[in-house]
Design a protein around this motif. Sequence first.
Motif, PDB file in Angstrom:
ATOM      1  N   PHE A   8       0.833  -1.193   0.000  1.00 48.00           N
ATOM      2  CA  PHE A   8       0.000   0.000   0.000  1.00 48.00           C
ATOM      3  C   PHE A   8       0.871   1.249   0.000  1.00 48.00           C
ATOM      4  CE2 PHE A   8      -1.980   3.479   2.322  1.00 48.00           C
ATOM      5  CZ  PHE A   8      -3.071   3.703   1.517  1.00 48.00           C
ATOM      6  N   GLU A   9       1.957   1.212   0.760  1.00 48.96           N
ATOM      7  CA  GLU A   9       2.839   2.370   0.843  1.00 48.96           C
ATOM      8  C   GLU A   9       3.434   2.719  -0.518  1.00 48.96           C
ATOM      9  OE1 GLU A   9       6.721   4.020   3.283  1.00 48.96           O
ATOM     10  OE2 GLU A   9       6.026   1.985   3.628  1.00 48.96           O
ATOM     11  N   SER A  10       3.850   1.722  -1.285  1.00 50.12           N
ATOM     12  CA  SER A  10       4.434   2.018  -2.599  1.00 50.12           C
ATOM     13  C   SER A  10       3.376   2.570  -3.554  1.00 50.12           C
ATOM     14  CB  SER A  10       5.127   0.794  -3.185  1.00 50.12           C
ATOM     15  OG  SER A  10       4.213  -0.218  -3.494  1.00 50.12           O
ATOM     16  N   TYR A  11       2.158   2.032  -3.510  1.00 52.91           N
ATOM     17  CA  TYR A  11       1.073   2.576  -4.339  1.00 52.91           C
ATOM     18  C   TYR A  11       0.760   4.013  -3.935  1.00 52.91           C
ATOM     19  CZ  TYR A  11      -0.132  -1.904  -6.466  1.00 52.91           C
ATOM     20  OH  TYR A  11      -0.109  -3.062  -7.183  1.00 52.91           O
ATOM     21  N   TYR A  12       0.720   4.259  -2.639  1.00 54.25           N
ATOM     22  CA  TYR A  12       0.425   5.591  -2.117  1.00 54.25           C
ATOM     23  C   TYR A  12       1.486   6.591  -2.579  1.00 54.25           C
ATOM     24  CZ  TYR A  12      -0.385   9.344   1.209  1.00 54.25           C
ATOM     25  OH  TYR A  12      -0.620  10.556   1.779  1.00 54.25           O
ATOM     26  N   LYS A  13       2.748   6.227  -2.439  1.00 52.08           N
ATOM     27  CA  LYS A  13       3.828   7.122  -2.859  1.00 52.08           C
ATOM     28  C   LYS A  13       3.751   7.429  -4.345  1.00 52.08           C
ATOM     29  CE  LYS A  13       7.267   6.203   0.663  1.00 52.08           C
ATOM     30  NZ  LYS A  13       8.620   5.698   0.933  1.00 52.08           N
ATOM     31  N   ARG A  14       3.464   6.418  -5.146  1.00 51.53           N
ATOM     32  CA  ARG A  14       3.339   6.636  -6.597  1.00 51.53           C
ATOM     33  C   ARG A  14       2.178   7.581  -6.903  1.00 51.53           C
ATOM     34  NH1 ARG A  14       5.015   1.403  -7.598  1.00 51.53           N
ATOM     35  NH2 ARG A  14       2.919   0.642  -7.360  1.00 51.53           N
ATOM     36  N   ALA A  15       1.106   7.445  -6.163  1.00 57.01           N
ATOM     37  CA  ALA A  15      -0.080   8.258  -6.431  1.00 57.01           C
ATOM     38  C   ALA A  15       0.107   9.717  -6.014  1.00 57.01           C
ATOM     39  CB  ALA A  15      -1.291   7.663  -5.712  1.00 57.01           C
ATOM     40  N   VAL A  16       0.759   9.945  -4.889  1.00 58.43           N
ATOM     41  CA  VAL A  16       0.863  11.318  -4.380  1.00 58.43           C
ATOM     42  C   VAL A  16       2.145  12.036  -4.786  1.00 58.43           C
ATOM     43  CG1 VAL A  16      -0.658  10.833  -2.420  1.00 58.43           C
ATOM     44  CG2 VAL A  16       1.814  10.684  -2.130  1.00 58.43           C
ATOM     45  N   SER A  17       3.113  11.333  -5.340  1.00 59.45           N
ATOM     46  CA  SER A  17       4.385  11.956  -5.711  1.00 59.45           C
ATOM     47  C   SER A  17       4.214  13.177  -6.614  1.00 59.45           C
ATOM     48  CB  SER A  17       5.312  10.941  -6.361  1.00 59.45           C
ATOM     49  OG  SER A  17       5.685   9.959  -5.438  1.00 59.45           O
ATOM     50  N   PRO A  18       3.421  13.100  -7.671  1.00 60.17           N
ATOM     51  CA  PRO A  18       3.243  14.294  -8.505  1.00 60.17           C
ATOM     52  C   PRO A  18       2.617  15.455  -7.726  1.00 60.17           C
ATOM     53  CG  PRO A  18       2.474  12.355  -9.675  1.00 60.17           C
ATOM     54  CD  PRO A  18       2.747  11.935  -8.263  1.00 60.17           C
ATOM     55  N   LEU A  19       1.721  15.159  -6.817  1.00 63.39           N
ATOM     56  CA  LEU A  19       1.085  16.218  -6.026  1.00 63.39           C
ATOM     57  C   LEU A  19       2.087  16.882  -5.086  1.00 63.39           C
ATOM     58  CD1 LEU A  19      -2.235  14.362  -5.164  1.00 63.39           C
ATOM     59  CD2 LEU A  19      -1.836  16.068  -6.949  1.00 63.39           C
ATOM     60  N   ILE A  20       2.979  16.095  -4.525  1.00 55.47           N
ATOM     61  CA  ILE A  20       4.012  16.641  -3.646  1.00 55.47           C
ATOM     62  C   ILE A  20       4.944  17.553  -4.435  1.00 55.47           C
ATOM     63  CG2 ILE A  20       6.036  16.034  -2.265  1.00 55.47           C
ATOM     64  CD1 ILE A  20       4.423  13.523  -1.393  1.00 55.47           C
ATOM     65  N   VAL A  21       5.332  17.124  -5.610  1.00 53.84           N
ATOM     66  CA  VAL A  21       6.199  17.939  -6.464  1.00 53.84           C
ATOM     67  C   VAL A  21       5.513  19.265  -6.780  1.00 53.84           C
ATOM     68  CG1 VAL A  21       7.215  18.115  -8.777  1.00 53.84           C
ATOM     69  CG2 VAL A  21       7.503  16.023  -7.439  1.00 53.84           C
ATOM     70  N   LEU A  22       4.253  19.216  -7.169  1.00 52.11           N
ATOM     71  CA  LEU A  22       3.521  20.441  -7.490  1.00 52.11           C
ATOM     72  C   LEU A  22       3.404  21.358  -6.277  1.00 52.11           C
ATOM     73  CD1 LEU A  22       0.722  18.978  -9.782  1.00 52.11           C
ATOM     74  CD2 LEU A  22       2.694  20.379 -10.482  1.00 52.11           C
ATOM     75  N   GLN A  23       3.163  20.797  -5.119  1.00 59.56           N
ATOM     76  CA  GLN A  23       3.053  21.601  -3.904  1.00 59.56           C
ATOM     77  C   GLN A  23       4.375  22.298  -3.590  1.00 59.56           C
ATOM     78  OE1 GLN A  23       0.499  22.565  -2.096  1.00 59.56           O
ATOM     79  NE2 GLN A  23       1.820  23.663  -0.697  1.00 59.56           N
ATOM     80  N   LEU A  24       5.476  21.578  -3.710  1.00 61.90           N
ATOM     81  CA  LEU A  24       6.788  22.178  -3.451  1.00 61.90           C
ATOM     82  C   LEU A  24       7.091  23.303  -4.442  1.00 61.90           C
ATOM     83  CD1 LEU A  24       8.867  18.993  -2.613  1.00 61.90           C
ATOM     84  CD2 LEU A  24       8.269  20.847  -1.035  1.00 61.90           C
ATOM     85  N   LEU A  25       6.687  23.116  -5.688  1.00 64.05           N
ATOM     86  CA  LEU A  25       6.962  24.125  -6.712  1.00 64.05           C
ATOM     87  C   LEU A  25       6.050  25.342  -6.597  1.00 64.05           C
ATOM     88  CD1 LEU A  25       7.672  21.848  -9.785  1.00 64.05           C
ATOM     89  CD2 LEU A  25       9.320  23.224  -8.479  1.00 64.05           C
TER      90      LEU A  25
END
Length: 91
Positions: A8-25
């Motif tokens: 579940f953790e790997s699926y979660y990271k894959r799903a939210v990674s783009p959102l985290i990048v956008l938030q940081l930018l």
Amino acid sequence: MGDASHSFESYYKRAVSPLIVLQLLRNRVMYGYELSQAMLKRSNGRYTIAVLYPILYRLEEQGYIRVDHTEVINITGPEDITRLPKQGRLI
């Protein structure tokens, strides 16, 4: 679930990674290395993106970010500066 790549953790990271990048930018323009370091710092070392550049390429292809290729002094080679385009800030 013996395979860690299907946890579940790997699926979660894959799903939210783009959102985290956008938030940081949203806060400022960053280099890829800066993005990965910001993620490490904000998650107390628990969250990294091993495949950051494919995420950046996909977000750029989809029009969510703009990557500027530039030469930066004091860095050993060309670096890509990643930013949100103006219309991306409205999301």
